[in-house]
Design an enzyme around this catalytic site. Structure first.
Site, PDB file in Angstrom:
ATOM      1  N   SER A  29       0.823  -1.210   0.000  1.00  0.00           N
ATOM      2  CA  SER A  29       0.000   0.000   0.000  1.00  0.00           C
ATOM      3  C   SER A  29       0.858   1.261   0.000  1.00  0.00           C
ATOM      4  O   SER A  29       0.497   2.275  -0.589  1.00  0.00           O
ATOM      5  CB  SER A  29      -0.937  -0.007   1.218  1.00  0.00           C
ATOM      6  OG  SER A  29      -1.895  -1.034   1.100  1.00  0.00           O
TER       7      SER A  29
ATOM      8  N   GLU B  11      -4.519  -2.223  -7.503  1.00  0.00           N
ATOM      9  CA  GLU B  11      -4.695  -0.791  -7.800  1.00  0.00           C
ATOM     10  C   GLU B  11      -5.105   0.004  -6.562  1.00  0.00           C
ATOM     11  O   GLU B  11      -5.806   1.010  -6.649  1.00  0.00           O
ATOM     12  CB  GLU B  11      -5.742  -0.589  -8.907  1.00  0.00           C
ATOM     13  CG  GLU B  11      -5.412  -1.278 -10.206  1.00  0.00           C
ATOM     14  CD  GLU B  11      -4.668  -0.376 -11.172  1.00  0.00           C
ATOM     15  OE1 GLU B  11      -4.409   0.787 -10.834  1.00  0.00           O
ATOM     16  OE2 GLU B  11      -4.341  -0.856 -12.263  1.00  0.00           O
TER      17      GLU B  11
ATOM     18  N   ARG C 232     -33.704 -24.001 -12.664  1.00  0.00           N
ATOM     19  CA  ARG C 232     -33.657 -24.998 -11.580  1.00  0.00           C
ATOM     20  C   ARG C 232     -35.003 -25.051 -10.843  1.00  0.00           C
ATOM     21  O   ARG C 232     -35.518 -24.002 -10.406  1.00  0.00           O
ATOM     22  CB  ARG C 232     -32.544 -24.618 -10.596  1.00  0.00           C
ATOM     23  CG  ARG C 232     -32.488 -25.445  -9.324  1.00  0.00           C
ATOM     24  CD  ARG C 232     -31.988 -26.838  -9.566  1.00  0.00           C
ATOM     25  NE  ARG C 232     -31.619 -27.489  -8.299  1.00  0.00           N
ATOM     26  CZ  ARG C 232     -31.305 -28.776  -8.198  1.00  0.00           C
ATOM     27  NH1 ARG C 232     -31.314 -29.547  -9.282  1.00  0.00           N
ATOM     28  NH2 ARG C 232     -30.980 -29.286  -7.041  1.00  0.00           N
TER      29      ARG C 232
ATOM     30  N   ILE D  28       3.633  -8.399 -10.459  1.00  0.00           N
ATOM     31  CA  ILE D  28       3.619  -7.657 -11.719  1.00  0.00           C
ATOM     32  C   ILE D  28       2.828  -8.447 -12.765  1.00  0.00           C
ATOM     33  O   ILE D  28       3.266  -9.505 -13.223  1.00  0.00           O
ATOM     34  CB  ILE D  28       5.050  -7.385 -12.216  1.00  0.00           C
ATOM     35  CG1 ILE D  28       5.903  -6.782 -11.088  1.00  0.00           C
ATOM     36  CG2 ILE D  28       5.007  -6.490 -13.446  1.00  0.00           C
ATOM     37  CD1 ILE D  28       5.317  -5.545 -10.445  1.00  0.00           C
TER      38      ILE D  28
ATOM     39  N   THR E 201      -5.863  -1.071  -2.256  1.00  0.00           N
ATOM     40  CA  THR E 201      -6.860  -1.833  -1.521  1.00  0.00           C
ATOM     41  C   THR E 201      -8.081  -0.970  -1.187  1.00  0.00           C
ATOM     42  O   THR E 201      -8.043   0.256  -1.287  1.00  0.00           O
ATOM     43  CB  THR E 201      -6.279  -2.364  -0.197  1.00  0.00           C
ATOM     44  OG1 THR E 201      -5.941  -1.226   0.637  1.00  0.00           O
ATOM     45  CG2 THR E 201      -5.035  -3.207  -0.429  1.00  0.00           C
TER      46      THR E 201
END
Length: 379
Positions: free
Chosen positions: A132, A363, A268, A157, A365
């Site tokens: 972070s 990108e 279903r 990466i 948290t």
């Protein structure tokens, strides 16, 4: 205020949806189980002129706006989170920084092959000791004549082992803090560049996630992106766009999970009627649809604002935060609607559920998004 997509965007949406359902859907579970990056899919995306949607035509791209790019990302995520993740990492992180910050020569040599779909791009920011707090990096780039020598390790990466270029963040001035970080265009075939790990993950295994080691990698000064010290400013601007693409991908994952749950619930039968007729199941599916619509509207607003050239930090962070949480919630409910079948790999909700979790991590948290949003509100 018009909430409908422009005609051109709807046309692209139809093209991508047809391609995703025809070419990706049948192999989505297979490539996940095999941990295989589907090169053939990305070659076809290039042939469809989709590998550089938001890049200008003069750079080899399609000349679309970020709303069009978000539409493409959502449609890919609706069928395969892994394909969608590698696609947005290539576009938002590997391609667009060169388009936005590169010289004419860099754009021609490095961006054009990415935008035209001939090559795959990647971006290397995160390190083993910095998640972070991405600015706390140990990778160093020391100038030696007309070259920089890069040493360090990068972690998590995307696309690193299939990329033809990697944008590496490195410290060029240890005393300058944020202003001492720079960006370099690195060729993975260079001496000293090694992919040391390809991670086995909870999900998204058809999208490679790697650790890379840079040991004395020499990069000519012509591959410095922008000026020395521009790296962190470039990173923040890039993440504004990147978070929009993750929001779009998350919305696609949620949409795919929702459609699987809705279709299953109407087919279903239990107690002589479709399970969708039971209040508990019906209410769950209605809630999914409501959440997805909210996430999509916020994502598309952020994308439109970005294309208009306005400050989008708050909106992109908010869209990413909301859509990623919606993706996980909807996918979890889709598993529940399927009951025991939802826990098997014969049905897609389990894959959407596993894939969705990363959206709350990559990108930035969810916790970091709250920090960003608090800062934007002056808190």
């Amino acid at each position: 205020m018009d909430f409908t997509l422009p005609d051109e965007h709807e046309m692209i949406q139809d093209v991508v949806r047809d391609f995703a359902e025809t070419e990706i859907g049948p192999i989505a579970q297979e490539i996940e189980e095999e941990h295989r990056f589907p090169e053939e899919v990305f070659e076809e995306l290039g042939e469809l002129d989709l590998m550089g949607v938001p890049a200008p035509k003069e750079c080899g791209g399609a000349g679309g706006d970020y709303l069009m790019y978000a539409v493409v990302a959502e449609e890919l995520g609706r069928v395969s989170g892994a394909v969608g993740l590698s696609y947005v990492a290539h576009t938002s992180l590997g391609l667009m920084p060169i388009v936005n910050f590169g010289s004419d020569e860099q754009i021609e040599e490095w961006a054009r092959p990415l935008a035209e779909g001939d090559e795959i791009g990647a971006w290397a920011l995160t390190e083993p000791s910095s998640g972070s707090d991405a600015s706390d990096m140990n990778t160093m780039a020391q100038q030696d004549g007309d070259e920089y020598v890069i040493d360090g390790t990068k972690q998590f990466i995307t696309n690193a082992n299939v990329a033809n270029s990697v944008l590496v963040k490195a410290v060029t001035d240890p005393e300058a803090g944020y202003d001492g970080i720079s960006t370099f265009i690195v060729d993975p075939d260079q001496d000293g560049f090694e992919v040391t790990t390809v991670w086995d993950k909870m999900g998204l295994n058809a999208s490679p996630t790697c650790e890379i080691q840079l040991d004395g990698v020499r990069v000519h000064e012509s591959r410095l992106l922008g000026e020395e010290g521009d790296g962190w400013t470039q990173t923040k601007k890039t993440l504004d766009g990147g978070r929009i693409s993750i929001a779009a991908l998350s919305t696609g994952l949620a949409q795919g999970a929702f459609e699987a749950a809705r279709d299953y619930a109407t087919e279903r039968e239990q107690f002589d009627r479709p399970v969708s007729k039971f209040d508990a199941v019906r209410d769950m599916i209605v809630s999914m649809d409501r959440k997805i619509e909210r996430a999509r509207l916020l994502t598309q607003k952020a994308a439109t604002t970005y294309s208009d050239g306005k400050d989008v930090t708050r909106l992109s962070s908010m869209a990413k935060l909301d859509a990623s949480e919606v993706a996980r919630e909807v996918a979890e409910d889709a598993v529940q609607v399927h009951g025991g079948y939802g826990y098997t790999t014969d049905f897609p909700p389990q894959r959407f559920y596993r894939d969705a979790k990363l959206m709350e991590i990559g990108e930035g948290t969810s916790e970091i998004q709250h920090v960003v949003l608090g800062r934007e509100l002056g808190l």
